[in-house]
Design an enzyme around this catalytic site. Structure first.
Site, PDB file in Angstrom:
ATOM      1  N   LYS A   7       0.844  -1.211   0.000  1.00  0.00           N
ATOM      2  CA  LYS A   7       0.000   0.000   0.000  1.00  0.00           C
ATOM      3  C   LYS A   7       0.872   1.251   0.000  1.00  0.00           C
ATOM      4  O   LYS A   7       1.716   1.436   0.876  1.00  0.00           O
ATOM      5  CB  LYS A   7      -0.907  -0.009   1.241  1.00  0.00           C
ATOM      6  CG  LYS A   7      -1.727   1.271   1.438  1.00  0.00           C
ATOM      7  CD  LYS A   7      -2.691   1.163   2.628  1.00  0.00           C
ATOM      8  CE  LYS A   7      -3.409   2.485   2.909  1.00  0.00           C
ATOM      9  NZ  LYS A   7      -4.311   2.409   4.090  1.00  0.00           N
ATOM     10  N   ASP A  21      -3.001   9.997   3.935  1.00  0.00           N
ATOM     11  CA  ASP A  21      -4.392   9.567   4.076  1.00  0.00           C
ATOM     12  C   ASP A  21      -5.157  10.549   4.947  1.00  0.00           C
ATOM     13  O   ASP A  21      -5.120  10.480   6.169  1.00  0.00           O
ATOM     14  CB  ASP A  21      -4.440   8.149   4.676  1.00  0.00           C
ATOM     15  CG  ASP A  21      -5.861   7.597   4.746  1.00  0.00           C
ATOM     16  OD1 ASP A  21      -6.774   8.243   4.171  1.00  0.00           O
ATOM     17  OD2 ASP A  21      -6.053   6.534   5.367  1.00  0.00           O
ATOM     18  N   LYS A  30     -10.721  12.288   8.279  1.00  0.00           N
ATOM     19  CA  LYS A  30     -10.257  11.873   9.603  1.00  0.00           C
ATOM     20  C   LYS A  30     -10.236  13.067  10.555  1.00  0.00           C
ATOM     21  O   LYS A  30     -10.093  14.207  10.107  1.00  0.00           O
ATOM     22  CB  LYS A  30      -8.819  11.342   9.494  1.00  0.00           C
ATOM     23  CG  LYS A  30      -8.676   9.978   8.843  1.00  0.00           C
ATOM     24  CD  LYS A  30      -7.210   9.555   8.816  1.00  0.00           C
ATOM     25  CE  LYS A  30      -7.032   8.203   8.151  1.00  0.00           C
ATOM     26  NZ  LYS A  30      -7.675   7.099   8.859  1.00  0.00           N
ATOM     27  N   ASP A  39       1.272   6.060   5.722  1.00  0.00           N
ATOM     28  CA  ASP A  39       0.313   5.139   5.096  1.00  0.00           C
ATOM     29  C   ASP A  39       0.873   4.507   3.810  1.00  0.00           C
ATOM     30  O   ASP A  39       0.175   3.761   3.130  1.00  0.00           O
ATOM     31  CB  ASP A  39      -0.994   5.880   4.817  1.00  0.00           C
ATOM     32  CG  ASP A  39      -2.222   4.991   4.982  1.00  0.00           C
ATOM     33  OD1 ASP A  39      -2.094   3.924   5.611  1.00  0.00           O
ATOM     34  OD2 ASP A  39      -3.289   5.364   4.473  1.00  0.00           O
ATOM     35  N   ASP A  59     -12.462   6.603   3.524  1.00  0.00           N
ATOM     36  CA  ASP A  59     -11.262   6.388   4.339  1.00  0.00           C
ATOM     37  C   ASP A  59     -10.800   4.924   4.293  1.00  0.00           C
ATOM     38  O   ASP A  59      -9.698   4.603   4.725  1.00  0.00           O
ATOM     39  CB  ASP A  59     -11.555   6.808   5.787  1.00  0.00           C
ATOM     40  CG  ASP A  59     -10.292   7.000   6.607  1.00  0.00           C
ATOM     41  OD1 ASP A  59      -9.190   6.997   6.008  1.00  0.00           O
ATOM     42  OD2 ASP A  59     -10.408   7.158   7.838  1.00  0.00           O
ATOM     43  N   GLU A  71      -9.576   3.372   1.913  1.00  0.00           N
ATOM     44  CA  GLU A  71      -9.019   3.516   0.562  1.00  0.00           C
ATOM     45  C   GLU A  71      -7.943   2.487   0.260  1.00  0.00           C
ATOM     46  O   GLU A  71      -7.709   2.163  -0.904  1.00  0.00           O
ATOM     47  CB  GLU A  71      -8.474   4.937   0.373  1.00  0.00           C
ATOM     48  CG  GLU A  71      -7.050   5.188   0.897  1.00  0.00           C
ATOM     49  CD  GLU A  71      -6.885   4.999   2.399  1.00  0.00           C
ATOM     50  OE1 GLU A  71      -7.902   5.033   3.123  1.00  0.00           O
ATOM     51  OE2 GLU A  71      -5.746   4.793   2.857  1.00  0.00           O
ATOM     52  N   ARG A 103      -7.728  -0.744   0.761  1.00  0.00           N
ATOM     53  CA  ARG A 103      -8.230  -1.965   0.113  1.00  0.00           C
ATOM     54  C   ARG A 103      -8.638  -1.682  -1.336  1.00  0.00           C
ATOM     55  O   ARG A 103      -8.558  -2.564  -2.182  1.00  0.00           O
ATOM     56  CB  ARG A 103      -9.398  -2.537   0.936  1.00  0.00           C
ATOM     57  CG  ARG A 103     -10.576  -1.623   1.053  1.00  0.00           C
ATOM     58  CD  ARG A 103     -11.517  -2.020   2.186  1.00  0.00           C
ATOM     59  NE  ARG A 103     -11.013  -1.595   3.498  1.00  0.00           N
ATOM     60  CZ  ARG A 103     -11.636  -1.824   4.642  1.00  0.00           C
ATOM     61  NH1 ARG A 103     -12.769  -2.487   4.665  1.00  0.00           N
ATOM     62  NH2 ARG A 103     -11.121  -1.400   5.781  1.00  0.00           N
TER      63      ARG A 103
HETATM   64  N1  BES Z   1      -4.640   4.192   6.877  1.00  0.00           N
HETATM   65  C1  BES Z   1      -5.789   3.846   7.615  1.00  0.00           C
HETATM   66  C2  BES Z   1      -5.531   2.801   8.683  1.00  0.00           C
HETATM   67  C3  BES Z   1      -4.686   3.210   9.836  1.00  0.00           C
HETATM   68  C4  BES Z   1      -5.272   3.615  11.009  1.00  0.00           C
HETATM   69  C5  BES Z   1      -3.321   3.122   9.774  1.00  0.00           C
HETATM   70  C6  BES Z   1      -4.494   3.949  12.091  1.00  0.00           C
HETATM   71  C7  BES Z   1      -2.547   3.471  10.838  1.00  0.00           C
HETATM   72  C8  BES Z   1      -3.133   3.877  12.009  1.00  0.00           C
HETATM   73  C9  BES Z   1      -6.881   3.287   6.697  1.00  0.00           C
HETATM   74  O1  BES Z   1      -6.887   3.774   5.410  1.00  0.00           O
HETATM   75  C10 BES Z   1      -8.191   3.625   7.333  1.00  0.00           C
HETATM   76  O2  BES Z   1      -8.463   4.786   7.442  1.00  0.00           O
HETATM   77  N2  BES Z   1      -8.936   2.603   7.751  1.00  0.00           N
HETATM   78  C11 BES Z   1     -10.170   2.804   8.394  1.00  0.00           C
HETATM   79  C12 BES Z   1     -11.170   1.834   7.798  1.00  0.00           C
HETATM   80  C13 BES Z   1     -12.571   2.088   8.227  1.00  0.00           C
HETATM   81  C14 BES Z   1     -13.092   3.362   7.581  1.00  0.00           C
HETATM   82  C15 BES Z   1     -13.409   0.915   7.804  1.00  0.00           C
HETATM   83  C16 BES Z   1     -10.008   2.507   9.881  1.00  0.00           C
HETATM   84  O3  BES Z   1      -9.272   1.567  10.215  1.00  0.00           O
HETATM   85  O4  BES Z   1     -10.515   3.252  10.685  1.00  0.00           O
HETATM   86 ZN    ZN Z   2      -5.022   4.457   4.705  1.00  0.00          ZN
HETATM   87 ZN    ZN Z   3      -8.000   5.570   5.251  1.00  0.00          ZN
END
Ligand code: BES
Ligand code: ZN
Ligand code: ZN
Length: 485
Positions: A253, A258, A265, A276, A335, A337, A339
């Site tokens: 990734k 992000d 966020k 990220d 968010d 993104e 996947r």
């Molecule tokens: N990049 C984030 C995941 C992340 C969170 C990495 C904290 C490092 C620390 C990812 O893109 C994300 O935002 N995931 C969301 C998914 C949710 C919207 C289903 C999450 O984990 O909150």
């Molecule tokens: Zn992310």
């Molecule tokens: Zn995200």
């Protein structure tokens, strides 16, 4: 920092400090005279990371001895040695020592020990201080010597291997440290290209037009909100002659920042989201090491690089995109993104002929809740492939824990209007994210590593600076180097 191997008598080694290990409840008999006082004082217990500095030791040319507690002997694996070397180096560096040696003896004289000591020292030496103007307090170590008196053959190669792996991991850490105003998708692609040219790898970068032609609607949807164009980075290593049928694909990734997009966020801690792209950077690092170490199987890295921004052209919750595989996806949350870009990258890696896939991604906050900052979350559709990666990770000293991937969770990814929704709600968030990816790995043996909790150290460790950890690099190198059909 220069790194050397010395197989002569340790007593003759000239250096500012010589590191000698002491195990729990034991004394180091080689330095009986020099250490009798400090042992008698009870200061040295031998517990892990306990460091005791002795000046003007008798009977050795070294100016100081650093007695390094190494914990119980039976628990002291190369992984502990790697950390110990890093901790000792950082401790001595802080005291302005410029030439450091570490003694490996009695049962710690194998190739794996020499590699681990070299890696630990180089990883410990790395500081993410490129943007600090005031360098007057910055200390540097000139020389690190691994001392293996009367050591066997092949240790030079082991040292070189350790150096290749650690330098690659430090490249990953350097890339992750770069802020997103500098490290854009274009910049990441250019860094990968430069590395590839220097190391003799093939590199191809697909631009937006090419991705549009191919039909990578899932990846391109994420890129829409940003003024920075996306890039799909492909790095290829081909062995001189390959006899097996396996072709390893490393998918990482590469979200250079992000924000969450329209599903934005919260401000608190958002600055960390420059990391990220740690999965992508790990694949670039691993490819650098593999270019030097030359595994027997072909390895292809595919890194989708995008910035996730809430611009006026950004995709919206409710948008439906068509992935390269033909599946349609309803974007419930912009968010989620990672996947979306990995879906197309996994399909593309399969089209390039990869027979086995590993992806690494800072994918979910949910994995941080489940496993904290210690273990990487490992998900797989294939027990044999999972075991291969777990075995490689054990050798690397990178902790990973296999998580479930039952079909029963798939219910959560149902969309009323498309084949899949991109989120599955809060329960089991890391699992539903993995199930989403599994749809795109299809029947190819695949492992997904969620490194959201392990790619960034919020605090310094005794053996490593605060900031990016470079997690994954050593595992991927071992996986390719030790591949058996
Ligand atoms: N990049 C984030 C995941 C992340 C969170 C990495 C904290 C490092 C620390 C990812 O893109 C994300 O935002 N995931 C969301 C998914 C949710 C919207 C289903 C999450 O984990 O909150
Ligand atoms: Zn992310
Ligand atoms: Zn995200």
């Amino acid at each position: 920092m220069q790194i050397h191997l010395d197989q002569g008598p340790v007593e003759a080694l000239e250096c500012d400090a010589l590191v000698v290990l002491t195990f729990d409840g034991k004394t180091n008999d080689r330095f009986k005279d020099a250490l009798s006082d400090v042992y008698a004082s009870g200061e040295v217990t031998g517990k892990m990371f306990e460091l005791t500095l002795v000046h003007h030791p008798a009977g050795v040319k070294a100016k100081r001895l650093l007695v390094a507690g190494a914990g119980p002997r039976d628990k002291f694996t190369p992984a502990e040695l790697r950390r110990m070397a890093g901790a000792a180096l950082r401790h001595l560096k802080a005291k302005s020592m410029r030439s450091i040696a570490m003694l490996l003896d009695s049962g710690l004289t194998g190739a794996e020990h020499v590699s681990a000591a070299a890696e630990g020292a180089l990883l410990g030496d790395y500081e993410p201080d490129r943007y600090k103007s005031d360098k007057k307090d910055v200390k540097t170590v000139d020389r690190f010597t691994v001392s293996v008196p009367g050591g066997g053959a092949g240790l030079d190669a082991a040292l070189a291997r350790g150096r290749a792996v650690a330098e690659a991991q430090n490249l990953t850490r350097e890339l992750v440290t770069e802020p997103a105003n500098k490290l854009t998708p274009t910049y990441l692609a250019e860094s990968a290209r430069q590395m590839a040219v220097a190391q003799g790898l093939e590199c191809e970068v697909l631009d937006r037009d090419r991705m549009q032609q191919l039909g990578m609607g899932s990846l391109l949807g994420v890129a829409m909100g940003s003024a920075e164009p996306p890039a799909l980075i492909v790095l290829r290593y081909r062995p001189a002659k390959s006899n097996g049928a396996a072709h390893l694909g490393l998918v990482g990734k590469g979200v250079t920042f992000d924000t969450g997009g329209i599903s934005i966020k919260p401000a608190d801690g958002m600055e960390k989201m420059k990391y990220d792209m740690a999965g992508g950077a790990a694949m670039i690092g691993a490819m650098r090491a593999l270019a030097q170490l030359k595994p027997a199987i072909p390895v292809t890295a595919v890194i989708p690089a995008v910035e996730n921004m809430p611009g006026s052209r950004a995709q919206r919750p409710g948008d439906i995109v068509t992935a390269l595989s033909g599946k349609t996806i309803e974007v419930i949350n912009t968010d989620a993104e990672g996947r979306l870009i990995l879906a197309d990258a996994l399909t593309y890696a399969r089209r390039l002929g990869c027979t086995h896939l590993v992806d690494a991604a800072t994918l979910t906050g949910s994995i941080v809740v489940a496993l904290g900052n210690i273990n990487v979350g490992l998900f797989s559709n294939d027990d044999r492939m999972a075991e291969r990666v777990l075995e490689a990770s054990r050798l690397a000293g990178e902790k990973m824990w296999r998580m479930p991937l039952d079909d029963d969770y798939k219910e959560q990814l149902k969309s009323a209007f498309a084949d899949l929704a991109n989120v599955g709600g809060r329960p089991g968030g890391a699992i539903t994210a993995s199930l989403f990816l599994r749809e795109f790995a299809e029947q190819t043996p695949w492992v997904h590593l969620d490194i959201a909790g392990t790619a960034w150290l919020d605090d310094a460790k005794p053996y490593m600076a605060k900031g990016p950890s470079g997690i994954g690099v050593r595992t991927f190198v071992n996986l390719a180097m030790n591949w058996r059909d």
